[in-house]
Design a protein around this motif. Structure first.
Motif, PDB file in Angstrom:
ATOM      1  N   SER A  97       0.800  -1.225   0.000  1.00  0.00           N
ATOM      2  CA  SER A  97       0.000   0.000   0.000  1.00  0.00           C
ATOM      3  C   SER A  97       0.830   1.270   0.000  1.00  0.00           C
ATOM      4  O   SER A  97       0.290   2.358  -0.245  1.00  0.00           O
ATOM      5  N   PRO A  99       2.958   4.152  -1.392  1.00  0.00           N
ATOM      6  CA  PRO A  99       3.127   4.679  -2.756  1.00  0.00           C
ATOM      7  C   PRO A  99       4.611   4.778  -3.122  1.00  0.00           C
ATOM      8  O   PRO A  99       5.261   5.790  -2.868  1.00  0.00           O
ATOM      9  N   ASN A 112       4.582  -0.214  -6.696  1.00  0.00           N
ATOM     10  CA  ASN A 112       3.633  -0.699  -5.698  1.00  0.00           C
ATOM     11  C   ASN A 112       2.185  -0.435  -6.101  1.00  0.00           C
ATOM     12  O   ASN A 112       1.880   0.586  -6.733  1.00  0.00           O
ATOM     13  N   GLY A 114       0.086   0.618  -4.124  1.00  0.00           N
ATOM     14  CA  GLY A 114      -0.262   1.873  -3.462  1.00  0.00           C
ATOM     15  C   GLY A 114       0.079   3.112  -4.257  1.00  0.00           C
ATOM     16  O   GLY A 114      -0.514   4.170  -4.021  1.00  0.00           O
ATOM     17  N   GLN A 118      -2.829   5.989  -7.025  1.00  0.00           N
ATOM     18  CA  GLN A 118      -2.743   7.448  -6.922  1.00  0.00           C
ATOM     19  C   GLN A 118      -2.661   8.115  -8.293  1.00  0.00           C
ATOM     20  O   GLN A 118      -2.839   9.338  -8.401  1.00  0.00           O
ATOM     21  N   TRP A 230       2.595   6.547   6.330  1.00  0.00           N
ATOM     22  CA  TRP A 230       1.974   6.262   5.051  1.00  0.00           C
ATOM     23  C   TRP A 230       2.891   6.513   3.858  1.00  0.00           C
ATOM     24  O   TRP A 230       2.927   5.753   2.902  1.00  0.00           O
ATOM     25  N   TYR A 280      -8.605  -3.020   0.544  1.00  0.00           N
ATOM     26  CA  TYR A 280      -7.241  -2.703   0.992  1.00  0.00           C
ATOM     27  C   TYR A 280      -7.242  -1.529   1.982  1.00  0.00           C
ATOM     28  O   TYR A 280      -6.420  -1.488   2.902  1.00  0.00           O
ATOM     29  N   GLU A 281      -8.160  -0.592   1.788  1.00  0.00           N
ATOM     30  CA  GLU A 281      -8.271   0.504   2.755  1.00  0.00           C
ATOM     31  C   GLU A 281      -8.723  -0.029   4.109  1.00  0.00           C
ATOM     32  O   GLU A 281      -8.226   0.400   5.162  1.00  0.00           O
ATOM     33  N   ASP A 284      -5.703  -1.778   5.666  1.00  0.00           N
ATOM     34  CA  ASP A 284      -4.753  -0.818   6.256  1.00  0.00           C
ATOM     35  C   ASP A 284      -5.279  -0.296   7.587  1.00  0.00           C
ATOM     36  O   ASP A 284      -4.507  -0.096   8.542  1.00  0.00           O
TER      37      ASP A 284
END
Length: 519
Positions: A97, A99, A112, A114, A118, A230, A280-281, A284
């Motif tokens: 996750s 980035p 990734n 993640g 984005q 993060w 996935y959110e 996390d």
């Protein structure tokens, strides 16, 4: 002072020789640079470290092979117009996750999950991949490696010792190199160089160069007001800055910009992953709750994740972790079984299952799990586990081999390995850890001082005292027992030697440890 100056002069001369022998031309910029790592070594490093680096970052995102194929196709297009199209480029999507994206020597590149979520279109993806291609083509990773080599050489050449550094990484041996390269920080010049030439490659393929500008603007925005967790992975290795945004705007004016954005193609490739993002959110969030020891909340989030994406191995692995923390090893084992069945190519699932099987007394299955985990990514945790199982089975020779492999590592597992190795070796090879020196105290009594270099306390120490006459001939050789424990890394109190006293004038004495055992 003279010796210190001489060492510095020798070191400078050594660096000069290295510079002359290792000077080469940067294949991207055309500038001369110091390069000790050869191209053949780069190829070997990339080939050997690509899989361990992926393992250390969560493994591949296996649920949508079409997405990986799409990323690979975009990457290979850019690689063909790069300054080193002959490199054996590879591209994978990692199930992580954070980035981030990274490149190993010889063009082994990963992005990734993640970071992909984005992005908005293919031009932004091309900006990421083009940037990483330049890191590989310009040999930036190899330069980072050799900077570490030169730092080590400088320390050794000037006789400077580094103390008090604790390294807690679990990864053993050469596999740690790829993991470290994947997260190592690039310097400002390398980042600007990669942005610049990555846009050059984009221009050759007709991409809209605004994608590269937007990417840097995205990174700056993501870095604002975020906690270290993060975005730590991305910005530890690729620090964003307004300067990079401005430089990309200038580069966009220098190179001819195309008009291709590739939003339709990108949206199509990302359709499945985007549909599963709520899972996935939720995962996390479960990780955060588990860290705060809210296991009930974490389980609720995980159950929601599994309802959305029932084929994701990492969801079951985390649920296994929670059950294990709650003391329910059998439920945990069932979850790890599911994780292994869904994605049998990730070391951590085998590692966790092996530890659980060990706790449940399933010796053979635990051995198989630890062995498989090490085959995918060797770790001190799995190696110590194998050593403990061998010791339980009475195979001290095999246990010693495993503990020896894990002993150089840092952290708790390295300490455990060193302790266990000393426990095995001390009875049979006490001289490896224990030494004896003799001295006269102020009363003229010969005393023996036992030094314990082992990481564990030693007891029942049997000392052999040898007495020599002035001609160097042995005149007495006897053993005696010290019942006084000698602490790990310490010296014993001075002990009156029962053999050497009284010691005649001109006579000498020497001692050695014959037997000992761990306390």
């Amino acid at each position: 002072m003279l010796k210190a100056k001489l060492k510095i002069l020798i070191f400078i001369q050594l660096l000069s020789m290295i510079w002359l022998s290792g000077c080469s031309v940067n294949p991207v910029t055309g500038e001369k640079q110091l390069m000790i790592v050869s191209e053949s070594e780069e190829f070997q490093i990339g080939r050997e470290q690509y899989v361990p680096a992926q393992q250390s970052q969560g493994g591949q995102y296996y649920l949508d092979p079409e997405l990986t194929l799409y990323v690979r196709q975009v990457g290979q297009k850019l690689a063909k117009v790069s300054d080193r199209p002959d490199l054996p480029y590879e591209f994978v999507v990692l199930n992580n996750s954070v980035p981030n994206a990274w490149a190993l020597p010889s063009g082994k590149i990963a992005i990734n999950r993640g970071l992909l979520v984005q992005l908005q279109d293919e031009s932004q993806l091309a900006a990421v991949l083009g940037h990483e291609i330049v890191h590989a083509a310009a040999r930036h990773s190899a330069q980072r490696m050799q900077q570490g080599m030169l730092t080590s050489a400088a320390i050794a050449g000037l006789g400077i010792a580094l103390h008090g550094q604790e390294y807690n990484e679990l990864i053993l041996g050469g596999a740690a190199l790829g993991a470290n390269l994947a997260v190592a920080k690039y310097g400002r010049d390398d980042e600007l160089e990669s942005d610049h030439f990555g846009m050059k490659y984009m221009s050759k393929l007709g991409y809209d160069l605004n994608g590269a500008v937007e990417l840097q603007q995205l990174f700056v925005k993501m870095s604002e007001g975020q906690d270290s967790g993060w975005v730590q992975g991305l910005f530890a290795s690729h620090p964003p800055s307004p300067e990079r945004v401005e430089k990309n705007i200038q580069t966009g004016q220098k190179f001819k910009s195309g008009t291709f954005r590739g939003r339709k193609e990108f949206d199509q490739a990302m359709r499945y992953l985007r549909s599963k993002m709520p899972a996935y959110e939720s995962y996390d969030a479960a990780m955060q709750l588990a860290t705060k020891k809210d296991m009930a909340g974490a389980l609720a989030k995980l159950n929601a994740s599994i309802k959305i994406e029932p084929n994701e191995a990492m969801f079951y692995a985390l649920r296994g972790d929670i059950f294990k923390k709650q003391g329910n090893e059998r439920l945990a084992l069932a979850e790890y079984d599911k994780a292994v069945a869904l994605y049998p190519e990730l070391f951590s699932s085998y590692l966790k299952r092996g530890e659980t099987n060990q706790l449940l007394g399933n010796v053979k299955q635990a051995q198989a799990d630890f062995a498989k985990s090490n085959a995918l990514l060797p770790t001190s945790m799995a190696t110590v586990g194998l050593g403990e199982l061998a010791l339980t089975s009475g195979n001290k020779k095999q246990a010693s081999m495993y503990f020896s492999q894990a002993a150089p590592s840092g952290g708790n597992y390295g300490k455990q390995a060193r302790d266990q190795l000393a426990r095995i070796e001390l009875p049979d090879n006490p001289q490896k850890y224990l030494t004896v020196k003799h001295a006269l105290n102020r009363d003229g009594v010969v005393v023996a001082i036992i030094e314990n270099r082992a990481p564990i306390d030693a007891i029942a120490i049997e000392v052999e005292t040898i007495v020599f006459n002035p001609a160097g001939e042995i005149v007495e050789r006897k053993r005696w027992l010290s019942e006084v424990p000698t602490a790990a890394g310490k010296q014993s109190t001075p002990l009156k030697d029962p053999i050497a006293n009284p010691l005649e004038a001109g006579f000498n004495v020497r001692g050695q440890v014959i037997k000992a055992r761990a306390k």
